[in-house]
Design a protein around this motif. Structure first.
Motif, PDB file in Angstrom:
ATOM      1  N   SER A   3      -3.784   0.175  -1.246  1.00 21.60           N
ATOM      2  CA  SER A   3      -5.207   0.234  -0.101  1.00 21.60           C
ATOM      3  C   SER A   3      -6.007   1.264  -0.763  1.00 21.60           C
ATOM      4  O   SER A   3      -7.327   0.990  -0.600  1.00 21.60           O
ATOM      5  CB  SER A   3      -4.859   0.375   1.418  1.00 21.60           C
ATOM      6  N   THR A   4      -5.907   2.280  -1.330  1.00 18.76           N
ATOM      7  CA  THR A   4      -6.488   3.277  -1.936  1.00 18.76           C
ATOM      8  C   THR A   4      -7.295   2.741  -3.147  1.00 18.76           C
ATOM      9  O   THR A   4      -8.600   2.867  -3.017  1.00 18.76           O
ATOM     10  CB  THR A   4      -5.809   4.397  -2.495  1.00 18.76           C
ATOM     11  N   THR A  53     -20.636  -8.471  -0.676  1.00 18.44           N
ATOM     12  CA  THR A  53     -19.755  -7.221  -0.832  1.00 18.44           C
ATOM     13  C   THR A  53     -18.974  -7.162   0.466  1.00 18.44           C
ATOM     14  O   THR A  53     -17.769  -7.029   0.335  1.00 18.44           O
ATOM     15  CB  THR A  53     -20.700  -6.104  -1.074  1.00 18.44           C
ATOM     16  N   VAL A  54     -19.611  -7.301   1.693  1.00 16.77           N
ATOM     17  CA  VAL A  54     -18.753  -7.408   3.010  1.00 16.77           C
ATOM     18  C   VAL A  54     -17.920  -8.448   2.831  1.00 16.77           C
ATOM     19  O   VAL A  54     -16.756  -8.304   3.108  1.00 16.77           O
ATOM     20  CB  VAL A  54     -19.846  -7.523   3.989  1.00 16.77           C
ATOM     21  N   GLY A  55     -18.125  -9.867   2.298  1.00 18.86           N
ATOM     22  CA  GLY A  55     -17.229 -11.031   2.111  1.00 18.86           C
ATOM     23  C   GLY A  55     -16.111 -10.348   1.545  1.00 18.86           C
ATOM     24  O   GLY A  55     -15.175 -10.772   1.708  1.00 18.86           O
ATOM     25  N   ILE A  60     -10.436  -8.785   0.900  1.00 17.98           N
ATOM     26  CA  ILE A  60      -9.457  -7.584   0.382  1.00 17.98           C
ATOM     27  C   ILE A  60      -8.687  -7.260   1.752  1.00 17.98           C
ATOM     28  O   ILE A  60      -7.468  -6.968   1.845  1.00 17.98           O
ATOM     29  CB  ILE A  60      -9.901  -6.627  -0.196  1.00 17.98           C
ATOM     30  N   GLU A  61      -9.375  -6.998   2.758  1.00 15.08           N
ATOM     31  CA  GLU A  61      -8.714  -6.373   4.041  1.00 15.08           C
ATOM     32  C   GLU A  61      -7.844  -7.543   4.682  1.00 15.08           C
ATOM     33  O   GLU A  61      -6.404  -7.203   4.947  1.00 15.08           O
ATOM     34  CB  GLU A  61      -9.541  -6.191   5.024  1.00 15.08           C
ATOM     35  N   ALA A  62      -7.892  -9.028   4.541  1.00 16.94           N
ATOM     36  CA  ALA A  62      -7.080 -10.022   4.937  1.00 16.94           C
ATOM     37  C   ALA A  62      -5.752  -9.810   3.720  1.00 16.94           C
ATOM     38  O   ALA A  62      -4.739 -10.377   4.360  1.00 16.94           O
ATOM     39  CB  ALA A  62      -7.845 -11.178   4.883  1.00 16.94           C
TER      40      ALA A  62
END
Length: 101
Positions: A3-4, A53-55, A60-62
């Motif tokens: 995650s980092t 970028t938000v997408g 990545i978060e998902a």
């Protein structure tokens, strides 16, 4: 993916995509080449690349874990972060080189 590492890659992607509109004379980065692209086109490209970028960040978060729902403050902060990241490109295009270049 760690995650980092994902956070650092997303910040790097944000910095690069925020500066792309100021270093390219093509409309929407892929369209026809223009001799002088207006600031409005550059801001529209910046807004579209912010969405991209938000997408990518949501993707990545998902993949890392559960995706959290976001409200309007998240998107306001993301836009302000992209505007801050775009400052070097804006400075190079309009303040250092001048409007005649």
């Amino acid at each position: 993916m760690n995650s980092t590492l994902a956070v650092w890659l997303l910040l790097l992607l944000g910095f690069v995509t925020a500066n792309l509109p100021f270093f390219s004379e093509r409309v929407l980065l892929l369209g026809p080449l223009r001799p002088k692209k207006a600031l409005g086109w550059r801001l529209l490209e910046l807004l579209l690349l912010t969405g991209l970028t938000v997408g990518v960040g949501m993707l990545i978060e998902a993949r890392i874990g559960q995706r959290s729902p976001q409200g309007w403050p998240f998107y306001a902060v993301a836009l302000c972060l992209m505007l801050t990241f775009a400052f070097p490109g804006f400075t190079w295009r309009y303040l250092r080189r001048g409007r005649d270049d």
